[in-house]
Design a protein around this motif. Structure first.
Motif, PDB file in Angstrom:
ATOM      1  N   LEU B  23       0.998  -1.212   0.111  1.00  0.00           N
ATOM      2  CA  LEU B  23       0.218   0.142  -0.119  1.00  0.00           C
ATOM      3  C   LEU B  23       1.056   1.333   0.169  1.00  0.00           C
ATOM      4  CD1 LEU B  23      -2.762  -1.058   2.584  1.00  0.00           C
ATOM      5  CD2 LEU B  23      -2.937  -1.130   0.258  1.00  0.00           C
ATOM      6  N   LYS B  24       1.996   1.425   0.751  1.00  0.00           N
ATOM      7  CA  LYS B  24       2.881   2.193   0.788  1.00  0.00           C
ATOM      8  C   LYS B  24       4.312   1.859   0.418  1.00  0.00           C
ATOM      9  CE  LYS B  24       0.458   4.935   4.377  1.00  0.00           C
ATOM     10  NZ  LYS B  24       0.783   5.264   5.836  1.00  0.00           N
ATOM     11  N   PRO B  25       5.162   2.788  -0.003  1.00  0.00           N
ATOM     12  CA  PRO B  25       6.416   2.562  -0.619  1.00  0.00           C
ATOM     13  C   PRO B  25       7.615   1.840   0.324  1.00  0.00           C
ATOM     14  CG  PRO B  25       6.074   4.817  -0.809  1.00  0.00           C
ATOM     15  CD  PRO B  25       4.793   4.156  -0.338  1.00  0.00           C
ATOM     16  N   THR B  26       6.914   1.993   1.734  1.00  0.00           N
ATOM     17  CA  THR B  26       7.888   1.534   2.783  1.00  0.00           C
ATOM     18  C   THR B  26       7.441   0.164   3.108  1.00  0.00           C
ATOM     19  OG1 THR B  26       6.607   2.852   4.215  1.00  0.00           O
ATOM     20  CG2 THR B  26       8.823   3.681   3.777  1.00  0.00           C
ATOM     21  N   ASP B  27       6.340  -0.684   2.550  1.00  0.00           N
ATOM     22  CA  ASP B  27       5.596  -1.880   3.110  1.00  0.00           C
ATOM     23  C   ASP B  27       6.611  -2.747   2.360  1.00  0.00           C
ATOM     24  OD1 ASP B  27       3.483  -0.576   4.129  1.00  0.00           O
ATOM     25  OD2 ASP B  27       2.417  -1.044   2.672  1.00  0.00           O
ATOM     26  N   ALA B  28       6.556  -4.099   3.194  1.00  0.00           N
ATOM     27  CA  ALA B  28       7.093  -5.245   2.644  1.00  0.00           C
ATOM     28  C   ALA B  28       6.060  -6.196   2.580  1.00  0.00           C
ATOM     29  CB  ALA B  28       8.206  -5.790   3.274  1.00  0.00           C
ATOM     30  N   ILE B  29       5.745  -7.319   1.695  1.00  0.00           N
ATOM     31  CA  ILE B  29       4.811  -8.514   1.881  1.00  0.00           C
ATOM     32  C   ILE B  29       5.749  -9.723   2.305  1.00  0.00           C
ATOM     33  CG2 ILE B  29       2.984  -9.927   0.953  1.00  0.00           C
ATOM     34  CD1 ILE B  29       1.961  -7.023   1.232  1.00  0.00           C
ATOM     35  N   ILE B  30       5.395 -10.394   3.358  1.00  0.00           N
ATOM     36  CA  ILE B  30       6.137 -11.595   3.894  1.00  0.00           C
ATOM     37  C   ILE B  30       5.225 -12.741   3.584  1.00  0.00           C
ATOM     38  CG2 ILE B  30       7.929 -10.158   4.975  1.00  0.00           C
ATOM     39  CD1 ILE B  30       6.584 -11.159   7.620  1.00  0.00           C
ATOM     40  N   ARG B  31       5.877 -13.849   3.296  1.00  0.00           N
ATOM     41  CA  ARG B  31       4.975 -15.064   3.350  1.00  0.00           C
ATOM     42  C   ARG B  31       5.604 -15.534   4.609  1.00  0.00           C
ATOM     43  NH1 ARG B  31       7.373 -19.615   1.950  1.00  0.00           N
ATOM     44  NH2 ARG B  31       8.421 -18.463   0.093  1.00  0.00           N
ATOM     45  N   ILE B  32       4.797 -15.901   5.595  1.00  0.00           N
ATOM     46  CA  ILE B  32       4.983 -16.246   6.967  1.00  0.00           C
ATOM     47  C   ILE B  32       5.478 -17.829   6.989  1.00  0.00           C
ATOM     48  CG2 ILE B  32       4.022 -16.667   9.171  1.00  0.00           C
ATOM     49  CD1 ILE B  32       3.691 -13.777   8.766  1.00  0.00           C
ATOM     50  N   THR B  33       6.544 -18.132   7.716  1.00  0.00           N
ATOM     51  CA  THR B  33       6.997 -19.476   7.991  1.00  0.00           C
ATOM     52  C   THR B  33       6.509 -19.982   8.966  1.00  0.00           C
ATOM     53  OG1 THR B  33       8.843 -18.758   6.525  1.00  0.00           O
ATOM     54  CG2 THR B  33       9.091 -20.969   7.924  1.00  0.00           C
ATOM     55  N   ALA B  34       6.487 -19.169  10.197  1.00  0.00           N
ATOM     56  CA  ALA B  34       6.122 -19.879  11.592  1.00  0.00           C
ATOM     57  C   ALA B  34       5.490 -18.619  12.185  1.00  0.00           C
ATOM     58  CB  ALA B  34       7.021 -20.474  12.228  1.00  0.00           C
ATOM     59  N   THR B  35       4.457 -18.763  13.004  1.00  0.00           N
ATOM     60  CA  THR B  35       3.702 -17.774  13.821  1.00  0.00           C
ATOM     61  C   THR B  35       3.463 -18.430  15.189  1.00  0.00           C
ATOM     62  OG1 THR B  35       2.245 -16.065  14.201  1.00  0.00           O
ATOM     63  CG2 THR B  35       1.838 -18.300  13.027  1.00  0.00           C
ATOM     64  N   CYS B  36       2.908 -17.755  16.191  1.00  0.00           N
ATOM     65  CA  CYS B  36       2.589 -18.574  17.361  1.00  0.00           C
ATOM     66  C   CYS B  36       1.462 -17.671  18.131  1.00  0.00           C
ATOM     67  CB  CYS B  36       3.790 -18.562  18.455  1.00  0.00           C
ATOM     68  SG  CYS B  36       4.777 -17.213  18.570  1.00  0.00           S
ATOM     69  N   ILE B  37       1.185 -18.293  19.214  1.00  0.00           N
ATOM     70  CA  ILE B  37       0.322 -17.770  20.132  1.00  0.00           C
ATOM     71  C   ILE B  37       0.584 -17.201  21.437  1.00  0.00           C
ATOM     72  CG2 ILE B  37      -2.185 -18.303  21.271  1.00  0.00           C
ATOM     73  CD1 ILE B  37      -2.300 -20.683  19.461  1.00  0.00           C
ATOM     74  N   CYS B  38       0.518 -16.001  21.582  1.00  0.00           N
ATOM     75  CA  CYS B  38       0.936 -15.097  22.501  1.00  0.00           C
ATOM     76  C   CYS B  38       0.037 -15.170  23.899  1.00  0.00           C
ATOM     77  CB  CYS B  38       1.359 -13.692  22.270  1.00  0.00           C
ATOM     78  SG  CYS B  38       1.877 -12.679  23.546  1.00  0.00           S
ATOM     79  N   GLY B  39       0.704 -15.005  25.016  1.00  0.00           N
ATOM     80  CA  GLY B  39      -0.208 -15.230  26.505  1.00  0.00           C
ATOM     81  C   GLY B  39      -1.206 -13.809  26.167  1.00  0.00           C
ATOM     82  N   SER B  40      -0.668 -12.839  25.537  1.00  0.00           N
ATOM     83  CA  SER B  40      -1.760 -11.750  25.429  1.00  0.00           C
ATOM     84  C   SER B  40      -2.937 -11.834  24.552  1.00  0.00           C
ATOM     85  CB  SER B  40      -1.124 -10.329  25.100  1.00  0.00           C
ATOM     86  OG  SER B  40      -0.392 -10.645  23.601  1.00  0.00           O
ATOM     87  N   ASP B  41      -2.733 -12.939  23.717  1.00  0.00           N
ATOM     88  CA  ASP B  41      -3.913 -13.265  22.904  1.00  0.00           C
ATOM     89  C   ASP B  41      -5.231 -13.972  23.732  1.00  0.00           C
ATOM     90  OD1 ASP B  41      -2.618 -12.611  20.550  1.00  0.00           O
ATOM     91  OD2 ASP B  41      -1.754 -14.609  20.034  1.00  0.00           O
ATOM     92  N   LEU B  42      -4.559 -14.431  24.957  1.00  0.00           N
ATOM     93  CA  LEU B  42      -5.537 -15.080  25.606  1.00  0.00           C
ATOM     94  C   LEU B  42      -6.543 -13.882  26.337  1.00  0.00           C
ATOM     95  CD1 LEU B  42      -3.412 -17.790  27.568  1.00  0.00           C
ATOM     96  CD2 LEU B  42      -4.978 -18.088  25.457  1.00  0.00           C
ATOM     97  N   TRP B  43      -6.185 -12.865  26.499  1.00  0.00           N
ATOM     98  CA  TRP B  43      -6.960 -11.832  27.051  1.00  0.00           C
ATOM     99  C   TRP B  43      -8.348 -11.848  26.232  1.00  0.00           C
ATOM    100  CZ3 TRP B  43      -6.084 -10.525  32.051  1.00  0.00           C
ATOM    101  CH2 TRP B  43      -4.868 -10.457  32.119  1.00  0.00           C
ATOM    102  N   PRO B  44      -8.228 -11.605  25.010  1.00  0.00           N
ATOM    103  CA  PRO B  44      -9.631 -11.348  24.273  1.00  0.00           C
ATOM    104  C   PRO B  44     -10.298 -12.717  24.295  1.00  0.00           C
ATOM    105  CG  PRO B  44      -7.808 -11.210  22.637  1.00  0.00           C
ATOM    106  CD  PRO B  44      -7.154 -11.035  24.029  1.00  0.00           C
ATOM    107  N   TYR B  45      -9.443 -13.848  23.991  1.00  0.00           N
ATOM    108  CA  TYR B  45      -9.988 -15.294  24.269  1.00  0.00           C
ATOM    109  C   TYR B  45     -10.706 -15.614  25.513  1.00  0.00           C
ATOM    110  CZ  TYR B  45      -9.946 -20.365  23.381  1.00  0.00           C
ATOM    111  OH  TYR B  45     -10.166 -21.601  23.399  1.00  0.00           O
TER     112      TYR B  45
END
Lengths: 341, 341
Positions: B23-45
């Motif tokens: 969207l902007k000239p300073t952006d990059a698109i990356i293909r995710i290899t691995a990601t994870c679940i954070c303790g902070s994701d449990l707050w909305p959960y």
């Protein structure tokens, strides 16, 4: 001897107390030359803290009259300045620079009371610092200021990492805040913004080195600070009040990664919203000032007449008229009251 | 593309989202290899924070697919690790070492969501760091840990001034606390006391460098820490929970003049008693970790196989099974869940 007693909230008398005497070989007895009334003395005066025929006072300069057998650094006849917290000078906490949290610490206000003709100072070597000689009378107020209010403002400025290139905000225009201004100036701060809406205190703040005054408080005050700091907040903030409002004002005035030195005595029930502190990402450090750590340097600066913190005293009374001094500070008609003994 | 969506508290689905594009000239698109679940994701959960069909995830490693015209430091094909906060890398706050408070900052979790096949990373130069080459597969979990949980534990240990000769207490045995143990060890701490009453996490803590375990909490926990530190408290304390209890535990475990690094996300309503903080006379510093500051060093340590933070992941699932990962972390049957994409 004559001494100030707070009989009950708002009731000050000057009466007789037994003369102090050496109880331990590390004690010294000093004849008080000058003492003063602290903003924190107003807490019991206003009934916020309990009080019942309590001897008052924790700031003091005077002449050593007698020392115990183990006292090495001061002798009878020496003129001395002491911290408002007794410290041994030898424990790991003292050695790390925190004599105010010495494992043998004792608050002078709680047990000793220096609004009196004499005082017994335990751990004399760890608590007192002698001056290079007998001071000229005009130096006495400044040396007395070093005992607490200057030392506390200095600690706040140090904890806030005030220094060259830094913008410093001072929250609180009482005596400690004003001494924070002086300290920030001495430490080389580039810009010092005093938050005050009291013309007389603004004038004093400017004399001590403030470059800007912000009269607004709360959200407007925080917005004004942002305006003055390129939208980022100050590098260093001195908090010298101790209420929830002033602590939040400090947090909101500080940039991410900046430092807050907080020395306003926080009372039970005052809380800091943890989420505000977390997302502000500031450094926070404060507490009872380790005055003894700074005393040699502060005495030197005063002795060489490079600073004149004694100007913070705007009312001088004899000990016998202490009640009028408390009243003046309570009504904010005086910034800080010196009592001559 | 496939992506994890939290439809409502406790409801995770993996569905289709539109592919991101520059969207902007300073952006990059990356293909995710691995990601994870954070303790902070449990707050909305758990319904503590609002959630409504929200794309999830803010930790990520992956391969650059496309970059905007102004991106200079990463190219298509590069393997990159990014911070969980977008930062420009050029403002005064970034330059002072606080990219997590960048004036152009953006939380990846709020708008981007990296539990997905691809992600648009704004300010790619200021947010991403490329690895020296394509990593061996066994390095992926450790590199992923650097994106948040290791970087956060490292910041906590740094803010707590963990180092040679220091005793460090770690409050919190979740993934961040465990990474704090690893960081304290790497920074040279002499003694690392992990507070935990969970045998499996105690074992991990010992593997990462803990020398002592304290199972007690509250007053008993504080008393035990005093016993272990000659009555003085620890030099350094890592607070990795974010509740009032854990913040008080940290304050009570720290010696006067000591340092607390606090990185447990404090939620609205959590307060710190100001008088306890004042009279403890500790240093307190924390907030969203400036991970980007540490990434080059952390990548180097991982690349040279001197640390293996990836061991903190005790469950690996494909992205499609994200719901089971959230459930495992919510029930504390997993410390931290890695999602392969």
């Amino acid at each position: 001897m004559r001494a100030v007693i707070m009989d009950a909230p708002g009731r000050i008398t000057v009466g007789e107390r037994e003369d102090p005497r050496i109880l331990k070989p590390t004690d010294a007895i000093i004849r008080i030359t000058a003492t003063c009334i602290c903003g924190s003395d107003l807490w019991p005066y206003r009934g916020v803290e309990p009080v019942d025929r309590t001897p008052m006072g924790h700031e003091y300069v005077g002449v050593v009259e007698e020392v115990g057998d183990e006292v090495k650094t001061v002798r009878p006849g020496d003129f001395v300045v002491g911290s408002f917290v007794i410290s041994c000078g030898e424990c790991e906490i003292c050695e790390s620079g925190y004599p105010s949290k010495c494992v043998n610490s004792e608050f002078v206000s709680a047990t000793i009371g220096t609004q009196a003709e004499r005082a017994r100072i335990p751990h004399a070597d760890g608590t007192l610092v002698k001056t290079p000689g007998r001071p000229d009378p005009d130096l006495i107020p400044s040396l007395l200021a070093a005992s607490d209010v200057l030392g506390t403002g200095w600690f706040a400025a140090d904890a806030a990492q005030a220094g060259p290139g830094k913008t410093v905000v001072v929250v609180g225009d009482g005596a400690v805040g004003l001494m924070g201004v002086l300290a920030a100036k001495q430490l080389g701060a580039e810009r010092i913004i005093a938050m005050s809406h009291h013309p007389e205190r603004q004038r004093l703040a400017r004399e001590f080195g403030a470059t800007d005054i912000v009269e607004e408080r709360g959200s407007e005050g925080a917005a004004r600070i942002r305006e003055l700091t390129g939208g980022l907040g100050a590098h260093s903030v001195i908090e010298a009040v101790g209420t929830e409002e002033s602590l939040l004002q400090a947090i909101r005035s500080c940039r991410a990664g900046g430092h807050i030195g907080f020395v306003g005595v926080a009372h039970r029930g005052v809380t800091i919203p943890a989420d505000r502190l977390f997302f502000a990402e500031v450094h926070l450090h404060g507490g009872p000032a380790p005055v003894r750590r700074y005393l040699p340097e502060l005495i030197r600066l005063i002795w060489e007449r490079r600073i004149e913190p004694g100007r913070v005293f705007d009312l001088t009374l004899p000990l016998e008229e202490a009640a009028a001094g408390y009243e003046a500070m309570d009504r904010r008609t005086a910034v800080k009251v010196l009592l001559t003994v």
